[in-house]
Design a protein around this motif. Sequence first.
Motif, PDB file in Angstrom:
ATOM      1  N   VAL A   1      -3.268  32.163  32.131  1.00 27.02           N
ATOM      2  CA  VAL A   1      -2.782  31.179  33.104  1.00 27.02           C
ATOM      3  C   VAL A   1      -1.498  31.675  33.765  1.00 27.02           C
ATOM      4  CG1 VAL A   1      -1.831  28.850  33.376  1.00 27.02           C
ATOM      5  CG2 VAL A   1      -3.892  29.212  32.001  1.00 27.02           C
ATOM      6  N   LEU A   2      -0.600  32.247  32.988  1.00 27.80           N
ATOM      7  CA  LEU A   2       0.629  32.808  33.558  1.00 27.80           C
ATOM      8  C   LEU A   2       0.301  33.908  34.561  1.00 27.80           C
ATOM      9  CD1 LEU A   2       3.727  32.971  33.605  1.00 27.80           C
ATOM     10  CD2 LEU A   2       3.574  34.605  31.706  1.00 27.80           C
ATOM     11  N   ASP A   3      -0.637  34.775  34.207  1.00 29.99           N
ATOM     12  CA  ASP A   3      -1.042  35.856  35.121  1.00 29.99           C
ATOM     13  C   ASP A   3      -1.579  35.293  36.432  1.00 29.99           C
ATOM     14  OD1 ASP A   3      -0.336  37.767  33.277  1.00 29.99           O
ATOM     15  OD2 ASP A   3      -2.383  38.146  32.579  1.00 29.99           O
ATOM     16  N   GLU A   4      -2.462  34.287  36.319  1.00 28.80           N
ATOM     17  CA  GLU A   4      -3.084  33.722  37.521  1.00 28.80           C
ATOM     18  C   GLU A   4      -2.056  32.974  38.364  1.00 28.80           C
ATOM     19  OE1 GLU A   4      -6.107  32.459  40.304  1.00 28.80           O
ATOM     20  OE2 GLU A   4      -5.742  34.176  38.977  1.00 28.80           O
ATOM     21  N   ALA A   5      -1.158  32.245  37.724  1.00 28.81           N
ATOM     22  CA  ALA A   5      -0.107  31.542  38.468  1.00 28.81           C
ATOM     23  C   ALA A   5       0.804  32.549  39.162  1.00 28.81           C
ATOM     24  CB  ALA A   5       0.699  30.660  37.523  1.00 28.81           C
ATOM     25  N   ASP A   6       1.091  33.643  38.495  1.00 22.63           N
ATOM     26  CA  ASP A   6       1.925  34.693  39.083  1.00 22.63           C
ATOM     27  C   ASP A   6       1.225  35.309  40.289  1.00 22.63           C
ATOM     28  OD1 ASP A   6       4.149  36.262  39.299  1.00 22.63           O
ATOM     29  OD2 ASP A   6       3.703  37.549  37.601  1.00 22.63           O
ATOM     30  N   ARG A   7      -0.097  35.507  40.165  1.00 28.30           N
ATOM     31  CA  ARG A   7      -0.865  36.076  41.288  1.00 28.30           C
ATOM     32  C   ARG A   7      -0.850  35.143  42.491  1.00 28.30           C
ATOM     33  NH1 ARG A   7      -5.591  35.778  43.804  1.00 28.30           N
ATOM     34  NH2 ARG A   7      -6.230  33.958  42.572  1.00 28.30           N
ATOM     35  N   LEU A   8      -1.051  33.851  42.234  1.00 22.50           N
ATOM     36  CA  LEU A   8      -1.040  32.871  43.320  1.00 22.50           C
ATOM     37  C   LEU A   8       0.331  32.799  43.987  1.00 22.50           C
ATOM     38  CD1 LEU A   8      -3.068  29.969  41.633  1.00 22.50           C
ATOM     39  CD2 LEU A   8      -3.867  31.530  43.429  1.00 22.50           C
ATOM     40  N   ALA A   9       1.372  32.831  43.160  1.00 26.22           N
ATOM     41  CA  ALA A   9       2.732  32.759  43.706  1.00 26.22           C
ATOM     42  C   ALA A   9       3.039  33.979  44.559  1.00 26.22           C
ATOM     43  CB  ALA A   9       3.738  32.642  42.561  1.00 26.22           C
ATOM     44  N   LEU A  10       2.613  35.141  44.115  1.00 26.24           N
ATOM     45  CA  LEU A  10       2.838  36.374  44.880  1.00 26.24           C
ATOM     46  C   LEU A  10       2.085  36.325  46.209  1.00 26.24           C
ATOM     47  CD1 LEU A  10       3.949  39.347  44.942  1.00 26.24           C
ATOM     48  CD2 LEU A  10       1.756  40.017  43.975  1.00 26.24           C
ATOM     49  N   MET A  11       0.836  35.883  46.135  1.00 27.15           N
ATOM     50  CA  MET A  11      -0.007  35.836  47.329  1.00 27.15           C
ATOM     51  C   MET A  11       0.564  34.866  48.367  1.00 27.15           C
ATOM     52  SD  MET A  11      -4.090  34.942  47.488  1.00 27.15           S
ATOM     53  CE  MET A  11      -3.827  33.289  46.853  1.00 27.15           C
ATOM     54  N   ARG A  12       1.139  33.761  47.900  1.00 31.94           N
ATOM     55  CA  ARG A  12       1.632  32.724  48.819  1.00 31.94           C
ATOM     56  C   ARG A  12       3.130  32.828  49.069  1.00 31.94           C
ATOM     57  NH1 ARG A  12      -1.753  27.807  45.886  1.00 31.94           N
ATOM     58  NH2 ARG A  12      -3.840  28.722  46.217  1.00 31.94           N
ATOM     59  N   GLN A  13       3.750  33.816  48.399  1.00 30.89           N
ATOM     60  CA  GLN A  13       5.192  34.016  48.578  1.00 30.89           C
ATOM     61  C   GLN A  13       5.971  32.729  48.280  1.00 30.89           C
ATOM     62  OE1 GLN A  13       6.879  37.257  49.741  1.00 30.89           O
ATOM     63  NE2 GLN A  13       5.076  37.540  48.468  1.00 30.89           N
ATOM     64  N   ARG A  14       5.708  32.176  47.086  1.00 33.46           N
ATOM     65  CA  ARG A  14       6.383  30.961  46.684  1.00 33.46           C
ATOM     66  C   ARG A  14       6.678  31.030  45.190  1.00 33.46           C
ATOM     67  NH1 ARG A  14       2.005  26.097  46.257  1.00 33.46           N
ATOM     68  NH2 ARG A  14       3.697  25.290  44.954  1.00 33.46           N
ATOM     69  N   LYS A  15       7.518  30.133  44.712  1.00 33.39           N
ATOM     70  CA  LYS A  15       7.834  30.078  43.296  1.00 33.39           C
ATOM     71  C   LYS A  15       6.716  29.390  42.516  1.00 33.39           C
ATOM     72  CE  LYS A  15      12.880  29.967  43.808  1.00 33.39           C
ATOM     73  NZ  LYS A  15      14.131  29.203  43.500  1.00 33.39           N
TER      74      LYS A  15
END
Length: 224
Positions: free
Chosen positions: A187-201
């Motif tokens: 879950v941390l990995d996927e949340a990190d991927r989403l945050a990187l993709m959307r340029q958000r925290k």
Amino acid sequence: MCEDTDQFLLQLENQETPTFENFVVGVNGEAVSTLRKIAEGGGPTFVYLHGPKGSGLTHLLRCLVPHQRFRVPMFDPNVKIYVVDDVDELDPGWTLQLLALQNAVRCTPGMHLICAGRVPPTQLPLPEVVRSRLGWGLCYTIHPLNDDERIAEIDRRAGLRGIELPLDALQWMGQYLPRDMRSMILVLDEADRLALMRQRKITLPLVREATQNLSIELLKPEEE
């Protein structure tokens, strides 16, 4: 953006490579100490590890043998350390290969065989001859982290990536995600991927979205 993403993924892969240093020992100090001795060329010939899902069995085996071609390796006099994971799930063919490996390791000085499964040797659904050999050496129960240790480890891993997980997200992960480190790290990995993709925290809604994307079943219904 593409170059930055590739560099991020490379760093992430390096951070998550299983090592003794990034294994949270908890109450498993004696077992980890024994495995470290084997990695350094000493220690017992045979070790059997058992514990529930999420206790870190595969992590510990990969500390010793990062990559393995076969489910049960064939004996090679030039190879000193062998590992076999999930012995409780071996089919008859792999079981015979494990028996041959056990015998070869026993008869060759300086060799080590470390196996892991979900239950103690006596409870394994394997032929008695294989079960008895799994009990030739040391046997350790690997205990999963408790709730506080698990949350602290997720927070630590987030920090390694420069992520400051908000308290509500951290508490939600501890309360609703399955009680194993693998699920929480996914879950941390996927949340990190989403945050990187959307340029958000990373926020609690993003953590929930990551959990939904991975189809991870929550421990109990959310309480709004």
